[in-house]
Design a protein around this motif. Structure first.
Motif, PDB file in Angstrom:
ATOM      1  N   PRO A 599       0.824  -1.207   0.000  1.00 48.87           N
ATOM      2  CA  PRO A 599       0.000   0.000   0.000  1.00 48.87           C
ATOM      3  C   PRO A 599       0.860   1.261   0.000  1.00 48.87           C
ATOM      4  CG  PRO A 599      -0.019  -1.041   2.155  1.00 48.87           C
ATOM      5  CD  PRO A 599       0.884  -1.854   1.306  1.00 48.87           C
ATOM      6  N   TYR A 605      -5.663   1.934   1.940  1.00 48.89           N
ATOM      7  CA  TYR A 605      -6.610   1.654   0.859  1.00 48.89           C
ATOM      8  C   TYR A 605      -6.055   1.954  -0.517  1.00 48.89           C
ATOM      9  CZ  TYR A 605      -9.618   1.327   4.830  1.00 48.89           C
ATOM     10  OH  TYR A 605     -10.132   0.953   6.025  1.00 48.89           O
ATOM     11  N   VAL A 607      -3.404   1.425  -3.099  1.00 41.24           N
ATOM     12  CA  VAL A 607      -2.350   0.433  -3.331  1.00 41.24           C
ATOM     13  C   VAL A 607      -1.299   1.018  -4.261  1.00 41.24           C
ATOM     14  CG1 VAL A 607      -1.847  -1.789  -4.335  1.00 41.24           C
ATOM     15  CG2 VAL A 607      -3.885  -1.499  -2.968  1.00 41.24           C
TER      16      VAL A 607
END
Lengths: 669, 223
Positions: A599, A605, A607
């Motif tokens: 990430p 959230y 990536v």
């Protein structure tokens, strides 16, 4: 002095001359002269083999060449078939090698080992004594090993492949040596003629068959002794890969035929069921691994295991039918096996040489980095396509004819056979059918991903067509494929005579355009099939031209979801193409994959990067070989404690051994 | 030469051969060990000459004289050249810490003599002559030479151990047969001469490189 003898002697002489020329000549002239001489030797061997198949037998004994036993040579039709195939492959590989080896492989060792390797492979089917056979076999192993490790300076993988090959081939040699030595001892003589006359007890014969069979199966790359093949064949220089994969593996089949059917005279049915089972397992296992392989030459190596499996299905069926009394069917199965071995040699030579051209032009064998070669290498692409068609056993390819013959012999065994036939034959047919299906997927992948679409890598984008000698070598192999596909009828009567001679039955296949099988109603005419297909193709094209011409042509961009021009990264790769197959055959292949998700900083959230790696390990290797290797390594580490570097300790080992032995002797005496 | 004189002379020479071999285990001074080796060479030459005179074989006598020249003269001279100079560190010229101490070594030599005697019996039964009866002596020296190789630390003691083995092999050959052909003996002697030349060079190099000739210092050289 007949043609067989003259041509055979000439080919051996030419091989030696090529080796000497490679040693003596300067670097620039070396590949051309050695290659031309080796090709001439191959052509001469083809003539000799053809003469032997046509019935001009020959045998000789040179008592002074080897101590104790002498050299015994003989050529009968069976040996002639394998001799001619080897010679033909050698012609293509040697001509191809002139251009291929000019850059980086022109060293003395490689150039001299190659003709010697060819000579050894010519000697194996001509050997007519146990001693001669073993010498030729070992010479073949050593020269091919030298060639496998030819490029170990450039790639560490070649060295590792060489180790696997050296160990496997010498274990194989050891069991063959044990088996044949026992055979000679039981028969009371070294010559094959004496062995044929001798009566050997069933138990001894079974043990000999199992021992030699294991060694020969290992050379043919049969499961579970195949682990060296997908390593060693790809790592050798490409023309050597072709020689190994198209000619050397045949020697394993030849060995099983010679020892099992000829010297031991058939034997019980369970021998041949074993051969058939091993063949079926190899065919399925080999093609599944080929289907998921992303390395072009490794894929071809796995496909060799598959095709040798098919050949052994035929051999096993032939032995099985002969043991249970249906000699006509046995002869048919053997013809199918021989024809498939020949077909495989033709298309595998072509495919390995074409793969070598790709490697030569792009510097990579990784299908995921290839693609788009059609425009830059048109001839190689066309030739590879031809080879792929042959290898996927579709009409009008040559592989189709031999697989059809094989299926005919298996299917027609049902009505007259007992329970064993009723159980075995459907399974074998199923294995062949599954193999054929997966083979199509495999070669669609190899050709479609490797040659069509856009280039995926730097090497593929800057590829160039191969020099003329390499193309000539490939063209010869392609011509053989086309000839075998269109006119197998020219060859089949001779093969049928040969197989009939081995089995002791009348010729199983007749016919000039349409093949008729002895005792079976089925017929096939490969030439007519090819004509019909060509006519249909022309018709379709003509209709398209007619109907398409009515509407105006319109140029438009391909639909790309509005995301801008499509890049090579959006194409199917070899890995993604094979992924569904890997899922379907999950139980057999057990692909391993790991996904790393990295990430972006300060956010779970978003990536930044996803890395996916997939690998299909050989499960047989993992389960059966790695524990043994680990045990050996552990024993070796434990033994290093014995050697601590002290000279006195080493001397003491010798001293204690000497005095211990002397005391033992004194006590015993 | 009467039978009795022959046997007595032969036994005397063989006794000297054995005694010098065992005394190598006893002395620690390298110079003394080399002198013992020279004496053993003379004893070996005596054995061969006695055999030659007994058989009235001129060739054998010549071989014996040549052997004496090589093993009592040339080889000890070569080894002595590799000895450390006097006045250097005292430990270099002596076998200070053998792996097995001197007393135990002498006991071991006795055990080895018993083994050799037991092993030689079948060979003696093949041809029971006075020369064959002396065979255990040669075998004992062979085992003692091997023992010296195993238990002594200095490079020069090792060379002497190796040469004791070679002396013993030569003695075995002459005692069990009616004389070895000149060509064979010449070949063997030449090999030994070269071996000693190489080993003495190596010893000097070792001393120059490591400052000593204790072979256990080489332990680090293994892979």
């Amino acid at each position: 002095m007949n043609l067989t003898q003259t041509a055979f002697g000439l080919s051996l002489t030419l091989c030696l001359a090529a080796a000497l020329a490679a040693l003596a000549l300067p670097r620039r002239a070396r590949p051309a002269v050695a290659g031309a001489l080796t090709a001439a030797a191959g052509a001469s061997a083809v003539a000799s083999g053809a003469a032997a198949v046509a019935g001009q037998g020959w045998s000789a004994w040179y008592p002074d060449l080897l101590p104790l036993l002498g050299v015994r040579l003989a050529l009968d039709p069976l040996g002639g078939v394998f001799l001619a195939v080897t010679g033909a492959v050698a012609v293509c590989a040697a001509i191809y090698g002139i251009g291929y080896t000019r850059h980086g492989l022109a060293g003395r060792g490689v150039q001299a080992a190659m003709p010697l390797f060819v000579a050894a492979m010519l000697l194996v089917p001509a050997a007519a004594g146990v001693g001669t056979f073993l010498v030729a076999w070992e010479l073949m192993a050593i020269t091919s090993l030298l060639l496998v490790v030819a490029e170990h300076h450039r790639r560490a993988a070649a060295g590792e492949a060489g180790q696997w090959y050296a160990v496997m081939t010498h274990l194989g040699f050891a069991v063959i040596l044990a088996g044949l030595a026992a055979l000679a001892a039981h028969a009371g003589g070294d010559a094959f003629d004496e062995i044929r006359q001798a009566a050997i007890s069933p138990v001894a014969a079974s043990l000999i068959f199992l021992a030699t069979g294991a060694g020969f199966a290992s050379k043919a790359g049969i499961v579970p002794l195949h682990v060296w093949l997908p390593r060693a064949h790809p790592e050798a220089p490409s023309q050597v890969s072709a020689l190994m994969s198209a000619a050397m593996v045949n020697m394993g089949v030849y060995g099983i035929l010679r020892v099992g059917l000829d010297l031991l005279g058939g034997g019980p049915a369970w021998w041949w069921l074993l051969v058939l089972g091993a063949g079926a397992a190899s065919a399925v296992y080999g093609i599944l691994h080929a289907a998921v392989s992303a390395d072009l030459k490794r894929l071809l190596g796995h496909s060799t295991t598959e095709n040798m499996g098919l050949v052994l299905i035929g051999v096993g069926a032939a032995g099985f039918f002969a043991a249970s009394g249906s000699r006509a069917l046995a002869a048919l199965a053997l013809v199918a096996a021989l024809l498939h071995a020949i077909n495989h040699s033709a298309f595998k030579t072509l495919l390995f040489l074409a793969a070598g051209s790709v490697l030569h032009a792009t510097g990579t064998r990784d299908l995921d980095a290839l693609g788009g070669l059609r425009e830059r290498m048109p001839y190689t692409t066309a030739l590879f396509a031809l080879g792929a068609l042959a290898a996927s056993a579709l009409p009008p390819g040559n592989g189709f004819v031999s697989e059809w013959l094989l299926l005919q012999s298996l299917v027609n065994a049902l009505p007259e056979g007992g329970v064993r036939h009723a159980v075995t034959m459907p399974l074998a047919v199923g294995a062949i059918a599954l193999t054929a299906g997966v083979a199509i997927a495999t070669f669609v992948k190899a050709f479609g991903v490797g040659f069509l679409a856009k280039p995926r890598g730097e090497g593929a984008a800057t590829a160039h067509e191969s020099p003329p000698t390499m193309l000539a070598g490939m063209l010869l192999a392609a011509a053989a494929c086309v000839g075998l596909a269109l006119a197998p009828t020219l060859l089949l009567p001779y093969l049928a005579e040969t197989a009939g001679g081995v089995i002791g039955a009348p010729a199983a296949v007749t016919g000039e355009v349409t093949l008729r099988l002895g005792g079976i109603a089925s017929t096939i005419s490969p030439l007519l099939i090819a004509c019909w297909l060509a006519a249909a193709l022309v018709l379709v094209l003509a209709l398209l031209r007619v109907f398409a011409a009515r509407r105006a042509r319109r140029e438009a961009r391909l639909w790309d979801c509005g995301a801008g021009p499509m890049t090579a990264r959006m194409e199917y790769t070899a890995t993604s193409f094979a992924e569904p197959l890997g899922r379907v055959f999950d139980n057999v292949l057990r692909p391993e994959s790991d996904i790393d998700v990295i990430p972006a900083k300060e956010s779970a959230y978003i990536v930044e990067r996803v890395r996916y790696r997939a690998r299909v390990a050989d499960r047989i290797e993992r389960r059966a070989y790695e524990p043994v290797l680990a045990a050996f390594a552990a024993a070796g580490r434990a033994a290093t404690r014995l050697a601590n570097g002290s000279v006195h300790r080493y001397l003491a080992y010798g001293f204690y051994t000497l005095t211990g032995t002397l005391i033992l002797l004194a006590v015993i005496a | 030469m009467t039978d009795q004189t022959y046997v007595q002379l032969l036994d005397l020479a063989c006794g000297a051969f054995l005694l010098t071999g065992v005394l190598v285990l006893w002395r620690r001074d390298l110079a003394a060990i080399v002198r013992l080796f020279a004496a053993q060479g003379a004893a070996l030459a005596a054995i061969v000459i006695v055999l030659g005179v007994r058989q009235a074989a001129t060739e054998l006598v010549i071989v014996g004289l040549a052997l004496g020249g090589l093993r009592a003269g040339l080889l000890p001279y070569l080894i002595r050249r590799a000895l450390p100079e006097r006045g250097g560190p005292d430990a270099e010229g002596r076998e200070t810490r053998p792996v097995v101490n001197v007393a135990s070594s002498l006991v071991a030599a006795a055990v080895l003599a018993l083994v050799a005697y037991a092993v030689a019996q079948p060979l003696i039964r093949l041809a029971p002559s006075p020369a064959a009866h002396a065979l255990p002596v040669a075998l004992t020296v062979l085992l003692v030479g091997f023992f010296v190789l195993v238990t002594r630390r200095r490079a020069l003691s090792q060379v002497v151990g190796f040469l004791l083995i070679d002396n013993a092999i030569t003695a075995t050959a002459f005692l069990t047969t009616n004389g070895v052909p000149l060509v064979v003996e010449l070949g063997v002697s030449l090999d030994v001469l070269f071996a000693v030349l190489v080993l003495s060079v190596l010893t000097n190099r070792m001393r120059a490189a490591f400052g000593g000739t204790d072979l256990d210092e080489l332990r680090e050289l293994r892979d």
